[in-house]
Structures are given as C-alpha cells and as structure tokens.
Design a protein around this motif. Structure first.
Motif, PDB file in Angstrom:
ATOM      1  N   TYR A   1       0.798  -1.284   0.075  1.00 30.67           N
ATOM      2  CA  TYR A   1       0.077   0.089   0.173  1.00 30.67           C
ATOM      3  C   TYR A   1       0.827   1.182   0.035  1.00 30.67           C
ATOM      4  O   TYR A   1       1.652   1.438   0.671  1.00 30.67           O
ATOM      5  CB  TYR A   1      -0.932   0.143   1.290  1.00 30.67           C
ATOM      6  N   MET A   2       0.442   2.303  -0.696  1.00 34.25           N
ATOM      7  CA  MET A   2       1.195   3.388  -1.101  1.00 34.25           C
ATOM      8  C   MET A   2       0.304   4.483  -0.732  1.00 34.25           C
ATOM      9  O   MET A   2      -1.012   4.480  -1.268  1.00 34.25           O
ATOM     10  CB  MET A   2       1.860   3.479  -2.227  1.00 34.25           C
ATOM     11  N   PRO A   3       0.636   5.668  -0.256  1.00 34.87           N
ATOM     12  CA  PRO A   3      -0.155   6.812  -0.182  1.00 34.87           C
ATOM     13  C   PRO A   3      -0.281   7.707  -1.519  1.00 34.87           C
ATOM     14  O   PRO A   3       0.585   7.623  -2.137  1.00 34.87           O
ATOM     15  CB  PRO A   3       0.764   7.936   1.131  1.00 34.87           C
ATOM     16  N   ILE A   4      -1.652   8.225  -1.624  1.00 32.89           N
ATOM     17  CA  ILE A   4      -1.608   9.048  -2.755  1.00 32.89           C
ATOM     18  C   ILE A   4      -1.158  10.492  -2.295  1.00 32.89           C
ATOM     19  O   ILE A   4      -1.708  11.130  -1.388  1.00 32.89           O
ATOM     20  CB  ILE A   4      -3.463   9.184  -3.060  1.00 32.89           C
ATOM     21  N   GLN A   5       0.012  11.041  -3.060  1.00 29.40           N
ATOM     22  CA  GLN A   5       0.750  12.055  -2.640  1.00 29.40           C
ATOM     23  C   GLN A   5       0.878  13.013  -3.893  1.00 29.40           C
ATOM     24  O   GLN A   5       1.074  12.707  -5.013  1.00 29.40           O
ATOM     25  CB  GLN A   5       2.138  11.544  -2.396  1.00 29.40           C
TER      26      GLN A   5
ATOM     27  N   ILE B   1      -7.672  -0.564  -3.940  1.00 31.93           N
ATOM     28  CA  ILE B   1      -7.467   0.430  -2.806  1.00 31.93           C
ATOM     29  C   ILE B   1      -7.293  -0.344  -1.435  1.00 31.93           C
ATOM     30  O   ILE B   1      -7.752  -1.538  -1.328  1.00 31.93           O
ATOM     31  CB  ILE B   1      -8.755   1.197  -3.165  1.00 31.93           C
ATOM     32  N   ASN B   2      -7.033   0.565  -0.477  1.00 28.53           N
ATOM     33  CA  ASN B   2      -6.750  -0.006   0.998  1.00 28.53           C
ATOM     34  C   ASN B   2      -8.029  -0.021   1.464  1.00 28.53           C
ATOM     35  O   ASN B   2      -8.659   1.157   1.664  1.00 28.53           O
ATOM     36  CB  ASN B   2      -5.645   0.892   1.427  1.00 28.53           C
TER      37      ASN B   2
ATOM     38  N   GLU C   1      -7.660   2.170   5.298  1.00 27.91           N
ATOM     39  CA  GLU C   1      -6.916   3.425   5.338  1.00 27.91           C
ATOM     40  C   GLU C   1      -7.326   4.222   3.877  1.00 27.91           C
ATOM     41  O   GLU C   1      -6.801   3.829   2.965  1.00 27.91           O
ATOM     42  CB  GLU C   1      -5.662   3.242   5.556  1.00 27.91           C
TER      43      GLU C   1
ATOM     44  N   GLY D   1      -7.088   7.167   1.288  1.00 25.57           N
ATOM     45  CA  GLY D   1      -5.891   7.784   0.535  1.00 25.57           C
ATOM     46  C   GLY D   1      -4.685   7.043   0.234  1.00 25.57           C
ATOM     47  O   GLY D   1      -3.558   7.524   0.145  1.00 25.57           O
ATOM     48  N   TYR D   2      -5.007   5.738   0.313  1.00 30.57           N
ATOM     49  CA  TYR D   2      -3.869   4.523  -0.018  1.00 30.57           C
ATOM     50  C   TYR D   2      -4.475   3.722  -1.117  1.00 30.57           C
ATOM     51  O   TYR D   2      -5.800   3.479  -1.206  1.00 30.57           O
ATOM     52  CB  TYR D   2      -3.514   3.732   1.254  1.00 30.57           C
ATOM     53  N   TYR D   3      -3.659   3.616  -2.188  1.00 31.72           N
ATOM     54  CA  TYR D   3      -3.953   2.394  -3.023  1.00 31.72           C
ATOM     55  C   TYR D   3      -3.082   1.272  -2.776  1.00 31.72           C
ATOM     56  O   TYR D   3      -2.009   1.317  -2.060  1.00 31.72           O
ATOM     57  CB  TYR D   3      -3.691   3.090  -4.468  1.00 31.72           C
ATOM     58  N   GLY D   4      -3.265   0.330  -3.683  1.00 33.23           N
ATOM     59  CA  GLY D   4      -2.455  -0.892  -3.143  1.00 33.23           C
ATOM     60  C   GLY D   4      -1.935  -1.669  -4.640  1.00 33.23           C
ATOM     61  O   GLY D   4      -2.706  -1.441  -5.597  1.00 33.23           O
TER      62      GLY D   4
END
Length: 123
Positions: free
Chosen positions: A37-41, A68-69, A72, A74-77
């Motif tokens: 999982y990574m944040p959408i930045q 998507i996470n 949480e 704001g995070y995609y996977g």
C-alpha cells in the motif's frame, strides 16, 4: 519506502502526468506480503524523459494489479501476489529481487480510485 516520481508528457497539447514511478532499489520490495500500500501524494515530483534510467529494472503494474486500501483512506494498493503470478506465468526471466521500480499508468490508478469513490455515492 519508495521514491515516488511522475513522468509528464504532452497529451492533446496539454502537459499531463503519464506514468507514476515507484523506485524501491534492488531488493527493496517485500515480496512476502500479499499487498503493498502506498499513499496518494500530490503534488508529484516531476521528472523528464532523460531522468528515466534505462538500466533500472522496472516492471509495469497493470490495472488488474491495483486495488484500494479498505482500511485506510488515501492509499492505493498493488497486489504483489498477482504480480508474482504474472511473472511466473509469463515465464519472465527475471528474479523478483532484482526489480527496482514499478511503473503505473496514471490513468489506471485514477480508474481504480474512481471506482472506490463511486461506491460511496451509490443511491
């Protein structure tokens, strides 16, 4: 943690984000996990074509690899289990440990994120 960069190019005479590059370095991806999982930045760190190193071992992440996470916002996977299966199924002559970078088409990521948003607005 990955270094997140975005390659922009002209599309319909407008400068647009095209690829999201997640650079982990050699051995930097934990393949024992099912998901990454990574944040959408935003804003994204913009790179030029000359800054994309041809000798970096990269792997394209497909739309079906993205999720998507559910826990949480704001995070995609990235479904690492699917990516590994694809590597083995296609008999790619690459050791997953050597993969340094994932490349994601931003259109695919936007599609996955939109699908999630639509679920919240169904009547």
């Amino acid at each position: 943690m990955a270094t997140i960069r975005v390659y922009y190019d002209y599309f319909n005479d407008t400068l647009s984000p095209i690829w999201l590059l997640l650079h982990f370095g050699r051995g930097g991806i934990d393949w024992s996990k099912e998901h990454l999982y990574m944040p959408i930045q935003a804003p994204f760190y913009r790179i030029e074509a000359e800054e994309i190193h041809e000798d970096t071992m990269s792997l394209s992440i497909l739309l079906e690899d993205l999720t998507i996470n559910p826990y949480e916002a704001g995070y995609y996977g990235i479904r690492l289990d699917r990516v590994l299966k694809r590597i083995h199924k296609q008999q790619l002559l690459v050791d997953p440990y050597d993969i340094e970078q994932f490349v994601i088409q931003l259109g695919d990521l936007e599609e996955v994120l939109q699908m999630d948003v639509r679920q919240h607005y169904q009547t």
